[in-house]
Structure formats: structure tokens, C-alpha cells
Design a protein around this motif. Sequence first.
Motif, mmCIF file in Angstrom:
data_model
loop_
_atom_site.group_PDB
_atom_site.id
_atom_site.type_symbol
_atom_site.label_atom_id
_atom_site.label_comp_id
_atom_site.label_asym_id
_atom_site.label_seq_id
_atom_site.Cartn_x
_atom_site.Cartn_y
_atom_site.Cartn_z
ATOM 1 N N LYS A 27 -22.923 -36.317 30.690
ATOM 2 C CA LYS A 27 -23.867 -35.404 30.034
ATOM 3 C C LYS A 27 -24.177 -35.899 28.625
ATOM 4 O O LYS A 27 -23.280 -36.256 27.862
ATOM 5 N N GLU A 28 -25.461 -35.888 28.291
ATOM 6 C CA GLU A 28 -25.916 -36.264 26.952
ATOM 7 C C GLU A 28 -26.821 -35.159 26.412
ATOM 8 O O GLU A 28 -27.600 -34.552 27.140
ATOM 9 N N LYS A 29 -26.715 -34.924 25.116
ATOM 10 C CA LYS A 29 -27.556 -33.936 24.445
ATOM 11 C C LYS A 29 -27.980 -34.491 23.099
ATOM 12 O O LYS A 29 -27.143 -34.736 22.226
ATOM 13 N N VAL A 30 -29.290 -34.717 22.943
ATOM 14 C CA VAL A 30 -29.832 -35.319 21.727
ATOM 15 C C VAL A 30 -30.778 -34.314 21.073
ATOM 16 O O VAL A 30 -31.715 -33.819 21.709
ATOM 17 N N LYS A 31 -30.534 -34.019 19.785
ATOM 18 C CA LYS A 31 -31.379 -33.090 19.034
ATOM 19 C C LYS A 31 -32.274 -33.872 18.084
ATOM 20 O O LYS A 31 -31.814 -34.701 17.312
ATOM 21 N N ASN A 32 -33.587 -33.589 18.159
ATOM 22 C CA ASN A 32 -34.560 -34.228 17.278
ATOM 23 C C ASN A 32 -35.887 -33.504 17.464
ATOM 24 O O ASN A 32 -36.043 -32.708 18.408
#
Length: 285
Positions: free
Chosen positions: A230-235
Amino acid sequence: MKQLLFSLLGIVLCFSGMAQSDTTKPQSADTIKVGNMIIIKKHDGKENKEEKTKEDKDDDDDNDVIEVKKRKDYKKSNVSTNWLILDLGFSNVNDQTNYSSAATQAYFPAGTKDLMGIRNGKSINVNIWFFMQRVNLIEHVVNLKYGLGLELNNYRYENNIRYGYTPDRIYRDTVSFSKNKLAADYITLPVMLNFNFAPKRKKTYGISAGVSAGYLYASRQKLKSDLRGKEKVKNDFNLEPWKLSAIGELNLGVVNLYGSYALNNLHKNGLEQTPYNFGIRFSSW
């Protein structure tokens, strides 16, 4: 003697007819007698508390009494507030991007419309309105509606595309994702003109139309694959910070439907995608 008998017989017949057709007893405007049937109208759901005389009780025994309850009109206030309204629906985009243009190829190298395809039925829209107010303008038929809430949009992609940053761009990843979702959340102010076709009823029948302005306060991409987990990238991912939309609502009594169509693009540049939402609104109006 015969004349006397005939006279007495006529008097008896006359009194018998008067007994069968009693016209001396007054009837109220809310009571209608048709043959052996008496129709009594009730107001405001309250029963008639008047005591019946013996004659009235005997008359009820000989007739069928039908009580008709008059519908009570719902009185609306000039300003009413509805707290915590929930919308459940679907998100999608109208993609009019020219993928062969230099700007698009610079932002999404080797990109195509198929690669940017969104999964229909899996891209979800949830709106949580803190409140909505309705202000009477003309006889509760024409009203002004406005509110404040959160628009939560999830765009699920069919393919293994990834949003990059520094610089902002989209590229096709080398792994296959079982989950690929872009979330864009806005704090939104809607303003609508409402037309209520049943102003005397609590559950309304009508339409509303207007505009909304939303500000992007959070955006992120969630990815899931067997190789990376699982990956979670905030931008902000090159997304427009403001979302202006044309909005509408259809009131069908117990069922309320909503829809919105953005007046500007989802991205600042590189792609020409116009987001739109539709679904069911859970509201006490």
C-alpha cells in the motif's frame, strides 16, 4: 263515518312520512347526508367532542356514517435549516484532452485517453453538508437555498498510471496496481434557487438550480500492488485549487436527487478533464 276514517288515515300517513324524512334537525356544513349515508368531515385530526342526543344515536344506528378526515396543511417558516445532509453518488470526468498536443505530451508522455480511463461505478462521490438553509422569497414557492459542506471525490483508474511531482507529471508505472485512486476533497459553498411545487406539504416536490464554489483542501493518491504493498502520496498533483460548478437538485417527495457539473478543468494544465457528480441526497426537506 267513511269520511272520518279516510281523514284519520290521511293524517296518519302524513305523520308517517314526516317521521321518515326529518327536516327539523339542523345539519352542520361539515355533515352531508346522502340517502342512508352520513359523511362527516373532521378538521385537524380532532374528533367531534359534542355529545350526541338519543335521537342522533338512533339516527346513526339507521345510517352508515363515513368520517372524512381533512388533510392538515404543513405550515412552513420563512427560514428553515436542515442539518447534516448526506449525498451518495458517483464521480467521473468528461475528458476532452488532445493527447497529441505538445502540452499534454509534456505532462503525460506517451499518454492516451484509454490510459487515463476511469472505472465507472467504482469512482465514488460523497458529500457531507454541515447545514443547508432555505429562505422564502415568494409564497414558499420560490426559495433561496444555500449551505456549507465537504465534497469528497474518488477517481479510480483502470491502468497503472502514477501522479508525480517536482516536476508535476503523469507517467505509466512498471507495476500493476490492484487499487489506483486519486482523492480530491473540497470545502464547498452551494447557492441555489428552489422552486417548490407543493409548498403546503412537508415533503416537497420541486427543482433547484444554481452554482457552487469549492476549495481544494486535500488531495492524495492511493496505490496498492503485490510488489510494493500500500502506498499513499499527498500532493496537489497539478489540480486546480478552485472548483466552480453548475449544480441541480430534484425533489420527489421522499427521494431527492442531485447533480453537479464543473465549469473549469480538474487540472491546471496538460489535461482537459471536466469533473461531474450525480447521486441520491438524504435530506429531511
